[in-house]
Scaffold this motif. Structure first.
Motif, PDB file in Angstrom:
ATOM      1  N   GLN A  66      39.506  37.021  31.321  1.00 50.49           N
ATOM      2  CA  GLN A  66      38.607  38.164  31.202  1.00 50.49           C
ATOM      3  C   GLN A  66      38.166  38.654  32.581  1.00 50.49           C
ATOM      4  OE1 GLN A  66      34.991  37.386  29.031  1.00 50.49           O
ATOM      5  NE2 GLN A  66      34.239  39.478  29.215  1.00 50.49           N
ATOM      6  N   LEU A  67      37.820  37.724  33.445  1.00 50.83           N
ATOM      7  CA  LEU A  67      37.393  38.109  34.791  1.00 50.83           C
ATOM      8  C   LEU A  67      38.539  38.753  35.570  1.00 50.83           C
ATOM      9  CD1 LEU A  67      35.179  35.022  35.710  1.00 50.83           C
ATOM     10  CD2 LEU A  67      34.386  37.381  35.401  1.00 50.83           C
ATOM     11  N   ASN A  68      39.757  38.285  35.350  1.00 47.94           N
ATOM     12  CA  ASN A  68      40.910  38.880  36.028  1.00 47.94           C
ATOM     13  C   ASN A  68      41.207  40.281  35.508  1.00 47.94           C
ATOM     14  OD1 ASN A  68      42.723  37.189  38.067  1.00 47.94           O
ATOM     15  ND2 ASN A  68      41.645  35.754  36.722  1.00 47.94           N
ATOM     16  N   GLN A  69      40.868  40.539  34.263  1.00 48.92           N
ATOM     17  CA  GLN A  69      41.016  41.906  33.738  1.00 48.92           C
ATOM     18  C   GLN A  69      39.976  42.825  34.361  1.00 48.92           C
ATOM     19  OE1 GLN A  69      40.800  41.468  29.481  1.00 48.92           O
ATOM     20  NE2 GLN A  69      42.879  40.668  29.311  1.00 48.92           N
ATOM     21  N   ARG A  70      38.789  42.311  34.568  1.00 44.86           N
ATOM     22  CA  ARG A  70      37.713  43.135  35.128  1.00 44.86           C
ATOM     23  C   ARG A  70      37.853  43.296  36.640  1.00 44.86           C
ATOM     24  NH1 ARG A  70      32.070  41.396  32.457  1.00 44.86           N
ATOM     25  NH2 ARG A  70      31.684  43.629  32.447  1.00 44.86           N
ATOM     26  N   LEU A  71      38.404  42.264  37.293  1.00 44.61           N
ATOM     27  CA  LEU A  71      38.591  42.283  38.745  1.00 44.61           C
ATOM     28  C   LEU A  71      40.058  41.974  39.042  1.00 44.61           C
ATOM     29  CD1 LEU A  71      35.458  40.105  39.668  1.00 44.61           C
ATOM     30  CD2 LEU A  71      35.637  42.595  39.872  1.00 44.61           C
ATOM     31  N   PRO A  72      40.924  42.970  38.895  1.00 46.77           N
ATOM     32  CA  PRO A  72      42.364  42.736  39.082  1.00 46.77           C
ATOM     33  C   PRO A  72      42.669  42.087  40.436  1.00 46.77           C
ATOM     34  CG  PRO A  72      41.982  44.934  38.182  1.00 46.77           C
ATOM     35  CD  PRO A  72      40.623  44.372  38.539  1.00 46.77           C
ATOM     36  N   GLY A  73      43.559  41.103  40.396  1.00 42.46           N
ATOM     37  CA  GLY A  73      43.939  40.399  41.616  1.00 42.46           C
ATOM     38  C   GLY A  73      43.064  39.204  41.938  1.00 42.46           C
ATOM     39  N   LEU A  74      42.076  38.927  41.088  1.00 40.73           N
ATOM     40  CA  LEU A  74      41.130  37.844  41.359  1.00 40.73           C
ATOM     41  C   LEU A  74      41.831  36.505  41.545  1.00 40.73           C
ATOM     42  CD1 LEU A  74      38.159  36.847  41.520  1.00 40.73           C
ATOM     43  CD2 LEU A  74      38.234  36.571  39.029  1.00 40.73           C
ATOM     44  N   LEU A  75      42.798  36.211  40.702  1.00 42.59           N
ATOM     45  CA  LEU A  75      43.471  34.914  40.735  1.00 42.59           C
ATOM     46  C   LEU A  75      44.011  34.585  42.121  1.00 42.59           C
ATOM     47  CD1 LEU A  75      44.545  32.445  39.193  1.00 42.59           C
ATOM     48  CD2 LEU A  75      46.550  33.808  38.592  1.00 42.59           C
ATOM     49  N   GLN A  76      44.498  35.592  42.832  1.00 41.10           N
ATOM     50  CA  GLN A  76      45.103  35.376  44.149  1.00 41.10           C
ATOM     51  C   GLN A  76      44.065  35.145  45.257  1.00 41.10           C
ATOM     52  OE1 GLN A  76      46.341  38.079  42.086  1.00 41.10           O
ATOM     53  NE2 GLN A  76      47.776  36.513  41.379  1.00 41.10           N
ATOM     54  N   LEU A  77      42.794  35.340  44.953  1.00 44.97           N
ATOM     55  CA  LEU A  77      41.767  35.264  45.992  1.00 44.97           C
ATOM     56  C   LEU A  77      41.192  33.861  46.210  1.00 44.97           C
ATOM     57  CD1 LEU A  77      39.745  38.551  45.285  1.00 44.97           C
ATOM     58  CD2 LEU A  77      41.658  38.175  46.871  1.00 44.97           C
ATOM     59  N   SER A  78      41.420  32.953  45.278  1.00 41.59           N
ATOM     60  CA  SER A  78      40.862  31.608  45.423  1.00 41.59           C
ATOM     61  C   SER A  78      41.379  30.951  46.703  1.00 41.59           C
ATOM     62  CB  SER A  78      41.238  30.740  44.220  1.00 41.59           C
ATOM     63  OG  SER A  78      40.855  29.392  44.459  1.00 41.59           O
ATOM     64  N   ARG A  79      40.473  30.307  47.415  1.00 38.67           N
ATOM     65  CA  ARG A  79      40.853  29.632  48.660  1.00 38.67           C
ATOM     66  C   ARG A  79      40.939  28.116  48.502  1.00 38.67           C
ATOM     67  NH1 ARG A  79      36.387  31.741  52.205  1.00 38.67           N
ATOM     68  NH2 ARG A  79      35.664  32.790  50.349  1.00 38.67           N
ATOM     69  N   PHE A  80      40.883  27.648  47.260  1.00 37.41           N
ATOM     70  CA  PHE A  80      40.862  26.210  47.029  1.00 37.41           C
ATOM     71  C   PHE A  80      42.147  25.530  47.508  1.00 37.41           C
ATOM     72  CE2 PHE A  80      41.370  22.471  44.157  1.00 37.41           C
ATOM     73  CZ  PHE A  80      40.341  21.716  44.688  1.00 37.41           C
ATOM     74  N   GLU A  81      43.291  26.103  47.202  1.00 38.71           N
ATOM     75  CA  GLU A  81      44.558  25.497  47.644  1.00 38.71           C
ATOM     76  C   GLU A  81      44.617  25.423  49.164  1.00 38.71           C
ATOM     77  OE1 GLU A  81      48.164  27.033  46.006  1.00 38.71           O
ATOM     78  OE2 GLU A  81      47.445  26.896  43.938  1.00 38.71           O
ATOM     79  N   ALA A  82      44.117  26.463  49.835  1.00 37.12           N
ATOM     80  CA  ALA A  82      44.109  26.468  51.300  1.00 37.12           C
ATOM     81  C   ALA A  82      43.194  25.367  51.838  1.00 37.12           C
ATOM     82  CB  ALA A  82      43.672  27.834  51.826  1.00 37.12           C
ATOM     83  N   VAL A  83      42.060  25.144  51.163  1.00 33.00           N
ATOM     84  CA  VAL A  83      41.158  24.059  51.574  1.00 33.00           C
ATOM     85  C   VAL A  83      41.887  22.717  51.456  1.00 33.00           C
ATOM     86  CG1 VAL A  83      39.039  22.801  51.013  1.00 33.00           C
ATOM     87  CG2 VAL A  83      39.042  25.297  50.965  1.00 33.00           C
ATOM     88  N   GLU A  84      42.595  22.517  50.351  1.00 37.15           N
ATOM     89  CA  GLU A  84      43.311  21.256  50.168  1.00 37.15           C
ATOM     90  C   GLU A  84      44.401  21.079  51.227  1.00 37.15           C
ATOM     91  OE1 GLU A  84      44.429  20.761  45.962  1.00 37.15           O
ATOM     92  OE2 GLU A  84      42.588  19.552  45.860  1.00 37.15           O
ATOM     93  N   THR A  85      45.080  22.162  51.574  1.00 39.80           N
ATOM     94  CA  THR A  85      46.107  22.082  52.621  1.00 39.80           C
ATOM     95  C   THR A  85      45.457  21.748  53.963  1.00 39.80           C
ATOM     96  OG1 THR A  85      47.469  23.688  51.431  1.00 39.80           O
ATOM     97  CG2 THR A  85      48.000  23.322  53.737  1.00 39.80           C
TER      98      THR A  85
END
Length: 195
Positions: A66-85
């Motif tokens: 639902q949030l991705n429908q309201r804010l298109p492209g949201l999924l790509q903005l998470s920085r969690f994977e970058a933190v783990e790297t």
């Protein structure tokens, strides 16, 4: 034809959010600086653990359909994977996955405002990591600027958030979500740097 509403720039949701959460924002900034996370790599490693806790707790929001429908492209903005790297770059074991934030859809918008806004303010932090020999390819990926640039990325996010149709109660929940996000980050900072 007369304007039906005031321009967003005069009374936008994000401007109200900034005004309503400025005390919490300033408190987080002060606590980060007091923690001296760029004094050495050991303290920076603690900072990465704070980032892991905070950004990891938001994964369910970034993946929410639902949030991705309201804010298109949201999924790509998470920085969690970058933190783990970044943690792996420093030879650190990954901490357990953090508990996920529980928030209403409107509150979630406030959490995301806080998270995405932190990327705009990360320019100073990113420069500090270079004194430790780190950069966007090694150890400081999650602080690196968005490919489109920090300012443009933020303006695009703000435009999407400002453009959502929300009632007064939902708007109040957005503010509550942002304040809860700042409170959460402060708690992570205190817990990680207290030891």
């Amino acid at each position: 034809m007369p304007a039906l509403s005031t321009p967003l720039s005069q009374d936008s949701r994000c401007k109200r959010l900034k005004a309503s959460s400025s005390r919490e924002h300033d408190s987080v900034d002060a606590l980060v600086m007091a923690a001296r996370p760029f004094e050495d790599r050991e303290r920076y490693a603690r900072f990465l653990h704070v980032q892991h806790r905070f950004h990891g707790s938001l994964l369910s929001l970034y993946h929410d359909e639902q949030l991705n429908q309201r804010l298109p492209g949201l999924l790509q903005l998470s920085r969690f994977e970058a933190v783990e790297t970044d943690l792996r770059d420093l030879g650190l074991a990954l901490p357990p996955a953090p508990a996920q934030v529980s928030a209403s859809p409107a509150q979630a918008l406030g959490w995301l405002y806080c998270s995405e806004g932190s990327n705009l303010g990360a320019a100073f932090l990113f420069k500090q990591t270079q004194q430790l020999g780190l950069d966007g390819n090694q150890g400081a990926r999650h602080l690196a600027p968005h490919p489109d640039g920090r300012a443009l990325h933020w303006r695009e996010f703000v435009a999407k958030l400002d453009g959502l149709a929300l009632d007064a109660e939902q708007d109040a929940q957005v503010v509550a979500g942002a304040i809860a996000a700042f409170d959460s980050y402060r708690a992570h900072l205190r817990a990680v740097f207290a030891g």
